[in-house]
Write an enzyme that holds these catalytic residues in place. Structure first.
Site, PDB file in Angstrom:
ATOM      1  CG  ASP A 415      -1.865   1.149   1.301  1.00 56.77           C
ATOM      2  OD1 ASP A 415      -1.678   2.122   0.536  1.00 56.77           O
ATOM      3  OD2 ASP A 415      -2.798   1.100   2.124  1.00 56.77           O
ATOM      4  CG  HIS A 416       3.277   3.960  -3.188  1.00 59.52           C
ATOM      5  ND1 HIS A 416       4.198   4.561  -2.357  1.00 59.52           N
ATOM      6  CD2 HIS A 416       3.882   3.874  -4.401  1.00 59.52           C
ATOM      7  CE1 HIS A 416       5.304   4.839  -3.030  1.00 59.52           C
ATOM      8  NE2 HIS A 416       5.145   4.433  -4.276  1.00 59.52           N
ATOM      9  NE  ARG A 417      -4.036   3.917   1.115  1.00 62.42           N
ATOM     10  CZ  ARG A 417      -5.236   3.460   1.509  1.00 62.42           C
ATOM     11  NH1 ARG A 417      -6.281   4.273   1.511  1.00 62.42           N
ATOM     12  NH2 ARG A 417      -5.366   2.213   1.896  1.00 62.42           N
TER      13      ARG A 417
END
Length: 443
Positions: A415-417
């Site tokens: 999850d790049h967040r």
């Protein structure tokens, strides 16, 4: 007095259940703690206990039929248990709503927002606690009257007792608030996808619907398959995925495993799988790179203290991910035994809902099926899932020479967040180091 036996909420993602088997029939006497029926949820097949006593007068949902949370499964005649016995499903003294309405409201509310009901009325009526909760309370020396129940109809369950035993005396309001915060944080780990995420039952364009022809079979979605469809759709549509892969020299691990198994057969008899060591490598790498052990929570990130390792296990109707709790505290032997136990019970649908709670990172291994590499879908609300392929013999270059090698592909979906590329790369490098130097996992 007629008492409705309702479909309980047995997991945080459950919306309906299938009545698999009745253990009681009309006319049978029922006591608190008796096993009434077996119910299939989206995660497992659970035994449903009686929270009230009386005579079973009516069965409304037959074996094989489904019912939504709060739906009436059967009816008890509570008067048959004796006027002196207060029904366990009665509402607290301060509540004005009937018990059935209160239970239905609680069951239909999201698990993370359900209020804990008092365990006893002001008049000293009987505590609502499962037999296991009473047993654990006795072992831990916990006073049940000091607890609030989070189970169906406010029943005290084992998790409430364990939480109560680890908390300080509730007399101090600030400590009570802290305990409530911890409970909320624990719920957030296993909470379903945000409400804004699309549901699996959302309208599908007619242009992409299949056209069934004569002889084609219609297969109804099971509760488990519905949840899998909903969560994975939400994951792909709401989580910005990115993927990394690394090739690992698996030969040292295979050699160590062979040596340990030869000795293990003479001692405890537990044979280690390749996956046991891979899981340990992932656990240790998570401790070394704690930034991956986190979850996106809207306006902040939750960084978890412990590693809850979700292990993907294939079952007949899909995939389940039970959790090795506080995995960083466990040895390879403990992990091996725990996974074997969970895998066996998963195939029999005997895992408990509590065994799916607290996951912070997931491992999916398709090596046993000969898959060399793949990209998994992030298991929300986690931020990273590890994909493990098979150990494949192939030619490799060492010291300028082409020699036989044994290679394994390990990947991550992130999850790049929460996780950036450099962090994920550091994590993969740590996993690679531990698999290629497996003795480091034993010290």
């Amino acid at each position: 007095m007629a008492i409705n036996i309702e479909m309980p909420k047995l997991s945080d993602t459950m919306t309906e259940g299938t009545l698999i088997k009745w253990h009681k029939k009309v006319g049978d006497n029922v006591e608190i703690g008796d096993i009434l029926a077996e119910v299939e949820t989206d995660k497992a097949t659970m035994e449903m206990e009686a929270f009230d006593e009386g005579t079973l007068t009516e069965i409304r949902v037959q074996e094989g039929e489904k019912a939504e949370i709060g739906g009436v499964l059967a009816v008890l005649d509570g008067d048959a248990a004796g006027a002196a016995s207060a029904p366990a499903a009665s509402a607290p003294a301060a509540a004005a709503a009937p018990a059935a309405s209160a239970a239905t409201a609680q069951a239909s509310a999201p698990a993370a927002a359900t209020a804990s009901a008092p365990v006893a009325a002001g008049d000293g009526s009987r505590l609502k606690a499962s037999p296991l909760a009473r047993k654990v309370a006795g072992e831990l020396g916990v006073d049940l009257t000091s607890l609030s129940g989070t189970g169906p109809a406010g029943r005290i369950v084992r998790a409430d007792v364990v939480a109560g035993s680890s908390a300080k005396p509730a007399a101090k309001s600030n400590e009570a608030s802290a305990a409530a915060g911890l409970a909320a944080a624990a719920k957030s780990r296993s909470a379903p996808a945000p409400a804004a995420a699309p549901a699996a039952g959302a309208a599908i364009s007619a242009a992409i619907l299949p056209s069934a022809k004569e002889g084609d079979q219609r297969i109804e979605l099971s509760s488990m398959r519905k949840v899998i469809a909903s969560r994975l759709l939400a994951s792909k549509q709401t989580i910005p995925h990115f993927y990394l892969h690394v090739e690992v020299d698996a030969a040292p691990l295979m050699t160590l495993r062979q040596q340990i198994n030869a000795q293990a057969e003479k001692t405890h008899g537990n044979k280690y799988s390749v996956n046991d060591f891979v899981l340990k490598a992932v656990i240790n790498a998570t401790v070394a790179v704690p930034a991956v052990n986190a979850s996106f929570a809207g306006d902040h990130i939750v960084s978890f203290k412990h590693v809850g390792l979700s292990v993907a296990i294939a079952v007949e109707d899909g995939l389940v991910t039970p959790v090795i709790q506080q995995a960083e505290t466990k040895s390879v032997l403990q992990i091996s035994k725990e996974v074997k136990d969970m895998a066996g019970r998963a195939k029999d649908k005997k895992l408990k809902p509590s065994e799916f709670d607290g996951g912070t990172i997931t491992v999916s291994n398709l090596g046993a099926w000969g898959i060399e590499s793949f990209d998994a879908i992030v298991n929300p609300p986690q931020a990273l899932i590890v994909s493990v392929g098979a150990a494949i013999e192939k030619p490799v270059v060492k010291g300028g020479q082409i020699v036989p090698g044994l290679r394994m592909n390990v990947g991550v979906s992130c999850d790049h967040r929460v996780v950036d590329g450099a962090v994920a790369a550091s994590f993969l490098a740590e996993v690679k180091k531990l698999i290629e130097q497996p003795a480091l996992m034993l010290v």
